[in-house]
Design an enzyme around this catalytic site. Structure first.
Site, short mmCIF file in Angstrom:
data_model
loop_
_atom_site.label_atom_id
_atom_site.label_comp_id
_atom_site.label_asym_id
_atom_site.label_seq_id
_atom_site.Cartn_x
_atom_site.Cartn_y
_atom_site.Cartn_z
N CYS A 2 0.85 -1.28 -0.08
CA CYS A 2 -0.06 0.00 0.10
C CYS A 2 0.94 1.34 -0.18
O CYS A 2 2.26 1.21 0.16
CB CYS A 2 -0.97 0.11 1.18
SG CYS A 2 -1.93 -1.51 1.56
N ARG A 27 1.47 1.50 -6.15
CA ARG A 27 1.74 0.47 -4.99
C ARG A 27 0.49 0.17 -4.44
O ARG A 27 0.22 -0.87 -3.63
CB ARG A 27 2.12 1.29 -3.71
CG ARG A 27 3.45 2.09 -3.82
CD ARG A 27 3.96 2.62 -2.71
NE ARG A 27 4.15 2.05 -1.58
CZ ARG A 27 5.26 1.21 -1.56
NH1 ARG A 27 6.20 1.29 -2.27
NH2 ARG A 27 5.42 0.17 -0.19
N TRP A 77 -3.70 -1.76 -1.33
CA TRP A 77 -3.80 -3.08 -2.08
C TRP A 77 -4.24 -4.08 -0.97
O TRP A 77 -3.31 -4.46 -0.46
CB TRP A 77 -2.27 -3.19 -2.89
CG TRP A 77 -2.51 -4.45 -3.64
CD1 TRP A 77 -2.00 -5.69 -3.26
CD2 TRP A 77 -2.92 -4.38 -5.15
NE1 TRP A 77 -2.02 -6.45 -4.52
CE2 TRP A 77 -2.79 -6.04 -5.58
CE3 TRP A 77 -3.52 -3.53 -6.04
CZ2 TRP A 77 -2.98 -6.23 -6.98
CZ3 TRP A 77 -3.83 -4.01 -7.12
CH2 TRP A 77 -3.57 -5.26 -7.60
N ASN A 103 0.93 0.54 6.01
CA ASN A 103 1.33 -0.50 5.00
C ASN A 103 1.90 -1.82 5.55
O ASN A 103 3.01 -1.46 6.17
CB ASN A 103 2.26 0.36 4.16
CG ASN A 103 3.12 -0.71 3.12
OD1 ASN A 103 2.43 -1.71 2.52
ND2 ASN A 103 4.11 -0.45 2.67
N GLY A 104 1.76 -2.72 5.03
CA GLY A 104 2.37 -4.07 5.78
C GLY A 104 1.27 -5.14 6.27
O GLY A 104 0.05 -5.08 6.07
N GLU A 486 8.46 -21.57 -18.64
CA GLU A 486 8.44 -20.09 -18.10
C GLU A 486 9.77 -19.16 -18.84
O GLU A 486 9.46 -18.11 -19.14
CB GLU A 486 8.45 -19.94 -16.48
CG GLU A 486 8.45 -18.43 -16.09
CD GLU A 486 7.15 -17.72 -16.45
OE1 GLU A 486 6.32 -18.43 -16.98
OE2 GLU A 486 7.13 -16.58 -16.13
N LYS A 490 8.72 -16.10 -21.26
CA LYS A 490 9.37 -14.75 -20.90
C LYS A 490 10.16 -14.20 -22.21
O LYS A 490 9.86 -13.15 -22.42
CB LYS A 490 10.32 -14.64 -19.78
CG LYS A 490 10.09 -14.41 -18.49
CD LYS A 490 8.75 -13.50 -17.67
CE LYS A 490 7.76 -14.12 -18.36
NZ LYS A 490 6.41 -13.93 -17.52
N GLU A 493 7.51 -13.40 -25.05
CA GLU A 493 6.88 -12.20 -24.66
C GLU A 493 7.35 -10.95 -24.85
O GLU A 493 6.75 -10.06 -25.56
CB GLU A 493 6.28 -12.36 -23.03
CG GLU A 493 5.25 -13.21 -23.12
CD GLU A 493 5.16 -13.50 -21.48
OE1 GLU A 493 3.67 -13.00 -21.22
OE2 GLU A 493 5.90 -13.67 -20.70
N HIS A 509 12.47 -36.59 -29.36
CA HIS A 509 11.26 -36.99 -30.25
C HIS A 509 10.56 -35.82 -31.07
O HIS A 509 9.61 -35.75 -31.17
CB HIS A 509 10.19 -37.27 -29.00
CG HIS A 509 10.27 -38.54 -28.34
ND1 HIS A 509 10.36 -39.76 -28.47
CD2 HIS A 509 10.79 -38.61 -26.74
CE1 HIS A 509 10.96 -40.43 -27.64
NE2 HIS A 509 11.20 -39.96 -26.62
N LYS A 608 -2.12 -7.46 -19.83
CA LYS A 608 -1.66 -7.98 -18.59
C LYS A 608 -3.04 -8.70 -17.90
O LYS A 608 -2.73 -9.69 -17.38
CB LYS A 608 -1.60 -6.64 -17.59
CG LYS A 608 -1.16 -7.01 -16.07
CD LYS A 608 0.09 -7.00 -16.05
CE LYS A 608 0.60 -8.05 -14.62
NZ LYS A 608 1.55 -8.86 -14.76
C1 G6P Z 1 -1.96 -12.74 -19.52
C2 G6P Z 1 -0.36 -12.08 -18.90
C3 G6P Z 1 0.63 -13.10 -18.29
C4 G6P Z 1 -0.44 -14.03 -17.35
C5 G6P Z 1 -1.63 -14.51 -17.98
C6 G6P Z 1 -2.67 -15.44 -17.15
O1 G6P Z 1 -1.26 -13.31 -20.74
O2 G6P Z 1 0.24 -11.16 -19.78
O3 G6P Z 1 1.78 -12.58 -17.66
O4 G6P Z 1 0.52 -15.00 -16.99
O5 G6P Z 1 -2.14 -13.55 -18.63
O6 G6P Z 1 -2.94 -14.09 -16.27
P1 G6P Z 1 -3.37 -14.70 -14.73
O7 G6P Z 1 -3.91 -13.10 -14.40
O8 G6P Z 1 -4.54 -15.57 -14.66
O9 G6P Z 1 -2.45 -14.95 -13.96
#
Ligand code: G6P
Length: 613
Positions: A2, A27, A77, A103-104, A486, A490, A493, A509, A608
């Site tokens: 927060c 934040r 948050w 905050n915390g 992952e 990354k 993306e 394979h 996002k």
């Molecule tokens: C989008 C984001 C990813 C995320 C995915 C799933 O593609 O760009 O970074 O992993 O959605 O999102 P979620 O909010 O369900 O983790």
């Protein structure tokens, strides 16, 4: 996470608070509020309006036709209690004379609340924070000053906090304190300020000081007095700030992705906070399913998308090994349409940083309709999934701005592994020695990830060397297989390069056919058991001309001898290794993207939160 801000000794306290809150929105922003002192009264305004909370707070306070000189403000948050107005800060004591922002996380809030309620206090919210306001009120009965009362109260709480307190009975005073969560103070002319972070104050002053853990500050117009835990006056540590506001919101980092990578140790620590008791037992209080019911389970199904799916895959290895339950991990968009076989003996877990991804949400709804108990691991309190699910387990990574998930993924793995250990606890499937060893390692993760992040220059160097490469294969086995997935995701993306993640055993394979000089193979050779097998894969790709980037553990000479480029990480047991192994892969993607001049925070074509199919 927060944002907090406070000012005393100004002509326009309300404007200062609102401007500061706008700059602290990175934040958190699910609700916001201010408390101002006016002629011996506390005037409080709070709103909960999703991403618009601070703007709505500004609108709702426009009608206030008064000048205030002392006040505190907060943008939230949520971690405890839904993001609604009742849970928004500032929180008041019973008399309404004292207001507090925080905050915390107060870990022992439940036991303190029980004691306070027995003494006649009435709680009006579901937060850990409100308890502290009442505890300070209680302490004012035996202490001569507000500062002494705050000091006494803080001696009784466990957890992380940065707080600001004002009281109608001492109208020009703000008392602030810090333990773990960040806090700075500043001054300009007669005005004295507190804030979580630099951007909140930059347009008002650059005379800033950092408050250290355990310190308590008394701010009055024209004076700031800092004392240590014993009450001895200590000098302030000045902050040298040459940032502009935008850079300050990114904490001086070039972009949010770097900032969020650096926030990962904190995200891990906050996700663990208060969930492992002093006796080492796991306590997850919002799952809404009894230990007896958990002990009766026959299977677990996890549904997720994107990076969350990879976190879920890591959890599969951990839950199966520790809790001896079969775990099925499914891509939510596939699960929805494959008529899965479910009943109440299956625990269904949705994993989603946003808590809004439509495929995961619908998959969870379907599971619920089929009679399964459904819980969600989410970073957003009261998200659609959190509202729909029977139970929740929140990650506490704070808001993530970069589109490519970083800190939320690490926090998801930690939360899911905690859940795996909890299942092992209620099902008695681990020896107490093994259980304690894993708990011990979980606590080590924060430091190990911090150490790993610091090795960024080595990753940057490798990225520089690979400037001309276009094809990447990430190979891993066992719990490092999702790490490989992952790493590849990354890279795709944010750098727009071709990257694939494979289980090492699948190399023969198919993928081996496309390995040729120019291909980069990133081999995740950590985590013990399967390392030798990955090294065999490495020999196979090297003999076809691939260039090998080896992710290996400190001191592993065999792995080092096979590497064209070496990225070293500290050693940990295999099931926890992904938490730190993902870090250099994030950094590799980052540097490759930056070297290509790309915007790492806002990659093309992606969003996002994906609320459409
Ligand atoms: C989008 C984001 C990813 C995320 C995915 C799933 O593609 O760009 O970074 O992993 O959605 O999102 P979620 O909010 O369900 O983790």
């Amino acid at each position: 996470m927060c944002g907090i801000i406070g000012v005393t000794g100004a002509d326009d306290a309300l404007d200062i608070l609102l401007d500061g809150l706008e700059r602290l929105e990175y934040r958190g922003y699910d609700s916001a509020g201010v408390a101002l002192i006016d002629h011996g009264e506390v005037v409080r305004v709070r709103v909960a309006d999703g991403t618009h909370s601070v703007a709505t707070l500004r609108r709702d306070t426009e009608a206030v036709d008064q000048a205030f000189s002392t006040g505190i403000g907060h943008t939230r948050w949520a971690t405890h209690g839904q993001p609604n107005e009742a849970n928004a800060h500032p929180h008041l004591d019973c008399a309404g004379h004292l207001a507090l922002i925080h905050n915390g996380i107060i870990e022992n809030y439940a036991e303190i609340a029980e004691d306070l309620v027995a003494k006649g206090h009435t709680m009006t919210s579901a937060t850990d924070t409100e308890v502290l306001a009442h505890l300070i009120e209680e302490c004012t009965k035996v202490e001569p000053t507000l500062t002494d009362a705050v000091r006494r109260a803080l001696g009784m709480v466990r957890g992380a906090f940065a707080i600001g307190v004002v009281s109608a009975s001492d109208p020009e005073l703000i008392v602030a304190a810090r333990q773990v969560s960040p806090l700075i103070v500043g001054s300009s002319g007669s005005a004295s300020y507190i804030a979580s972070d630099i951007p909140a104050l930059l347009d008002r002053t650059r005379e800033l000081m950092v408050i250290e853990d355990g310190e308590i500050v008394e701010l009055r117009p024209g004076s700031i007095r800092i004392t240590d835990a014993e009450g001895n006056e200590v000098p302030g540590r000045p902050l040298d700030v040459d940032w502009d506001v935008e850079a300050a919101q990114k904490d001086g980092y070039d972009d949010f992705m770097t900032k969020e990578i650096h926030e990962q140790p904190r995200a891990i620590a906050d996700t663990l906070r208060g969930r492992i008791g002093s006796d080492g037992a796991i306590e997850l209080d919002q799952l809404d399913i009894s230990p007896d019911e958990l002990a009766q389970l026959r299977a677990v199904t996890i549904v997720a998308c994107g990076s969350s799916y990879h976190a879920a895959m890591v959890a599969k290895y951990a839950i199966e090994r520790w809790a001896r339950l079969p775990v099925d991990v499914d891509i939510a968009s596939e699960f929805r349409y494959r008529d899965p076989v479910l009943d109440k003996s299956t625990l269904v877990i949705g994993v989603s940083q946003s808590g809004e991804t439509i495929d995961t949400l619908q998959a969870m709804r379907q599971a619920k309709a089929a009679g399964a108990h459904v819980i969600v691991v989410s970073n957003v309190v009261d998200s659609s999934m959190a509202r729909d699910a029977d139970g929740v387990l929140y990650t506490r990574a704070g808001p993530e701005v970069g589109v490519a998930a970083t800190k939320t993924v690490l926090a998801q793995i930690v939360a899911l592994e905690l859940l795996g250990l909890y299942l092992a606890q209620v099902r008695s499937t681990l020896s107490s020695q093994k259980f304690d060893d894993i708990v011990h390692e979980l606590f080590e993760l924060e430091g190990v990830v911090e150490k790993t992040i610091e090795r960024d220059p080595a990753v940057a160097h490798v990225a520089q060397e690979l400037a001309h490469a276009h094809d990447y294969f990430f190979l891993g086995r066992h719990a490092s297989f999702p790490t490989a997935l992952e790493g590849a995701l990354k890279l795709k993306e944010i750098s727009y390069l071709h990257a694939e993640g494979y289980a090492g055993g699948e190399l023969k394979h198919g993928p081996l056919a496309v390995i040729e000089p120019g291909c980069i193979v990133v081999a995740i050779a950590t985590g013990g058991e399967m390392k030798e097998k990955i090294l065999s894969n490495v020999s196979e790709v090297k003999s076809r001309g691939a260039t090998v980037v080896m992710l290996a553990e400190d001191g592993d000479e065999l792995a080092a001898s096979l590497a064209d480029y070496l990225l070293l990480v500290p050693a940990m047991s295999p099931l926890l290794s992904p938490v730190k192994d993902i870090v250099p892969l994030q950094q590799l993607a980052y540097h490759l993207a930056r070297n290509r001049g790309l915007d790492v925070d806002r990659p093309r074509n992606l969003a996002k939160t994906v609320t459409v199919e």
